[in-house]
Design a protein around this motif. Sequence first.
Motif, PDB file in Angstrom:
ATOM      1  N   ASN A  34     -88.100 -72.328 -10.674  1.00  0.00           N
ATOM      2  CA  ASN A  34     -88.470 -73.507  -9.884  1.00  0.00           C
ATOM      3  C   ASN A  34     -87.472 -74.664  -9.940  1.00  0.00           C
ATOM      4  O   ASN A  34     -87.737 -75.707 -10.564  1.00  0.00           O
ATOM      5  CB  ASN A  34     -89.855 -74.019 -10.310  1.00  0.00           C
ATOM      6  N   ALA A  36     -87.017 -76.822  -7.855  1.00  0.00           N
ATOM      7  CA  ALA A  36     -87.578 -77.995  -7.181  1.00  0.00           C
ATOM      8  C   ALA A  36     -88.440 -78.849  -8.103  1.00  0.00           C
ATOM      9  O   ALA A  36     -88.944 -79.897  -7.685  1.00  0.00           O
ATOM     10  CB  ALA A  36     -88.411 -77.555  -5.979  1.00  0.00           C
ATOM     11  N   ASN A  40     -89.957 -82.687  -7.246  1.00  0.00           N
ATOM     12  CA  ASN A  40     -91.395 -82.841  -7.070  1.00  0.00           C
ATOM     13  C   ASN A  40     -91.986 -83.816  -8.086  1.00  0.00           C
ATOM     14  O   ASN A  40     -92.861 -84.624  -7.751  1.00  0.00           O
ATOM     15  CB  ASN A  40     -92.082 -81.479  -7.173  1.00  0.00           C
ATOM     16  N   THR A  41     -91.508 -83.746  -9.312  1.00  0.00           N
ATOM     17  CA  THR A  41     -91.977 -84.694 -10.326  1.00  0.00           C
ATOM     18  C   THR A  41     -91.592 -86.118  -9.957  1.00  0.00           C
ATOM     19  O   THR A  41     -92.402 -87.051 -10.087  1.00  0.00           O
ATOM     20  CB  THR A  41     -91.412 -84.326 -11.709  1.00  0.00           C
ATOM     21  N   ALA A  43     -91.142 -87.289  -6.972  1.00  0.00           N
ATOM     22  CA  ALA A  43     -91.985 -87.705  -5.850  1.00  0.00           C
ATOM     23  C   ALA A  43     -93.359 -88.149  -6.329  1.00  0.00           C
ATOM     24  O   ALA A  43     -93.925 -89.137  -5.836  1.00  0.00           O
ATOM     25  CB  ALA A  43     -92.111 -86.568  -4.843  1.00  0.00           C
ATOM     26  N   ALA A 122     -97.450 -82.928 -14.849  1.00  0.00           N
ATOM     27  CA  ALA A 122     -96.177 -82.383 -14.382  1.00  0.00           C
ATOM     28  C   ALA A 122     -95.250 -82.291 -15.584  1.00  0.00           C
ATOM     29  O   ALA A 122     -95.465 -82.958 -16.596  1.00  0.00           O
ATOM     30  CB  ALA A 122     -95.566 -83.282 -13.311  1.00  0.00           C
ATOM     31  N   PRO A 147    -100.100 -79.645 -10.432  1.00  0.00           N
ATOM     32  CA  PRO A 147     -99.231 -79.201  -9.347  1.00  0.00           C
ATOM     33  C   PRO A 147     -98.139 -78.305  -9.941  1.00  0.00           C
ATOM     34  O   PRO A 147     -97.151 -78.796 -10.495  1.00  0.00           O
ATOM     35  CB  PRO A 147     -98.675 -80.506  -8.765  1.00  0.00           C
ATOM     36  N   ASP A 149     -95.764 -76.581  -8.900  1.00  0.00           N
ATOM     37  CA  ASP A 149     -94.378 -76.694  -8.432  1.00  0.00           C
ATOM     38  C   ASP A 149     -93.696 -77.966  -8.931  1.00  0.00           C
ATOM     39  O   ASP A 149     -92.536 -78.217  -8.608  1.00  0.00           O
ATOM     40  CB  ASP A 149     -94.293 -76.586  -6.913  1.00  0.00           C
ATOM     41  N   ALA A 150     -94.396 -78.765  -9.741  1.00  0.00           N
ATOM     42  CA  ALA A 150     -93.781 -79.900 -10.423  1.00  0.00           C
ATOM     43  C   ALA A 150     -93.602 -79.584 -11.907  1.00  0.00           C
ATOM     44  O   ALA A 150     -93.520 -80.472 -12.748  1.00  0.00           O
ATOM     45  CB  ALA A 150     -94.618 -81.159 -10.239  1.00  0.00           C
ATOM     46  N   THR A 187    -100.577 -77.883  -5.408  1.00  0.00           N
ATOM     47  CA  THR A 187     -99.166 -78.120  -5.095  1.00  0.00           C
ATOM     48  C   THR A 187     -98.891 -79.619  -5.087  1.00  0.00           C
ATOM     49  O   THR A 187     -99.805 -80.441  -4.929  1.00  0.00           O
ATOM     50  CB  THR A 187     -98.784 -77.546  -3.732  1.00  0.00           C
ATOM     51  N   THR A 188     -97.630 -79.956  -5.221  1.00  0.00           N
ATOM     52  CA  THR A 188     -97.234 -81.361  -5.128  1.00  0.00           C
ATOM     53  C   THR A 188     -97.609 -81.937  -3.773  1.00  0.00           C
ATOM     54  O   THR A 188     -98.108 -83.067  -3.692  1.00  0.00           O
ATOM     55  CB  THR A 188     -95.723 -81.491  -5.368  1.00  0.00           C
ATOM     56  N   ALA A 189     -97.398 -81.179  -2.719  1.00  0.00           N
ATOM     57  CA  ALA A 189     -97.721 -81.670  -1.378  1.00  0.00           C
ATOM     58  C   ALA A 189     -99.204 -82.003  -1.251  1.00  0.00           C
ATOM     59  O   ALA A 189     -99.578 -83.022  -0.637  1.00  0.00           O
ATOM     60  CB  ALA A 189     -97.310 -80.643  -0.330  1.00  0.00           C
TER      61      ALA A 189
END
Length: 201
Positions: A34, A36, A40-41, A43, A122, A147, A149-150, A187-189
């Motif tokens: 990952n 990303a 993401n963190t 954000a 995260a 999340p 992905d963070a 997810t972060t989103a």
Amino acid sequence: MTTNEIEIAPNSALLVIDVQKGFDDEAFWGPRNNPAAEANTAALMDAWQRSGRPVVLVRHASSRSGSVLAPDQPGHAFKDFVEERREAAALHITKTVNSSFYGTPDLAEWLTARGIGQLVLAGIQTNMCVETTARMAGNLGYDVLVPLDATHTFDLAGPAGTRLSADELATATAVNLHGGGFARVVTTAQVLAAARDRLTA
């Protein structure tokens, strides 16, 4: 409530766990997943700071000989994007074990004093300090969102020559936490969208 029905409390705390320079040492840790995770963190940190929600920075001070996360090593420092946002954090915790609840100052005491019941986690490593903190938070009765992905982790060797990739370990963490009822894996989103929705409601 499903992961598509996330609500972010006005005082939801974002825990940024062990995002330290020492984890950039591939020779020490091995392959990671990952790429990303850091973006993401960042954000999430920006969203929390814009909304006035508290950010808690957790840092690992390893007592193991030769660790890149030892307090006297350069790797103990936060990664640059966290350091740039450090002054806005509401709390800084130092720990020597996996759980952020066994650190200084006392996380649970701080959360209780502020009436905080929801945590978003995260950081690094997915299957180590993030998962351990999430499990303990779930046991303590917090509403926990992870999340995935963070977060990121590294390939890891186990008993009898068993080896799992970082992606496999992250998947196992997701199943353990979500399937086990410790936390909702999102997810972060999704988190960012829910945080914005709360502000515009």
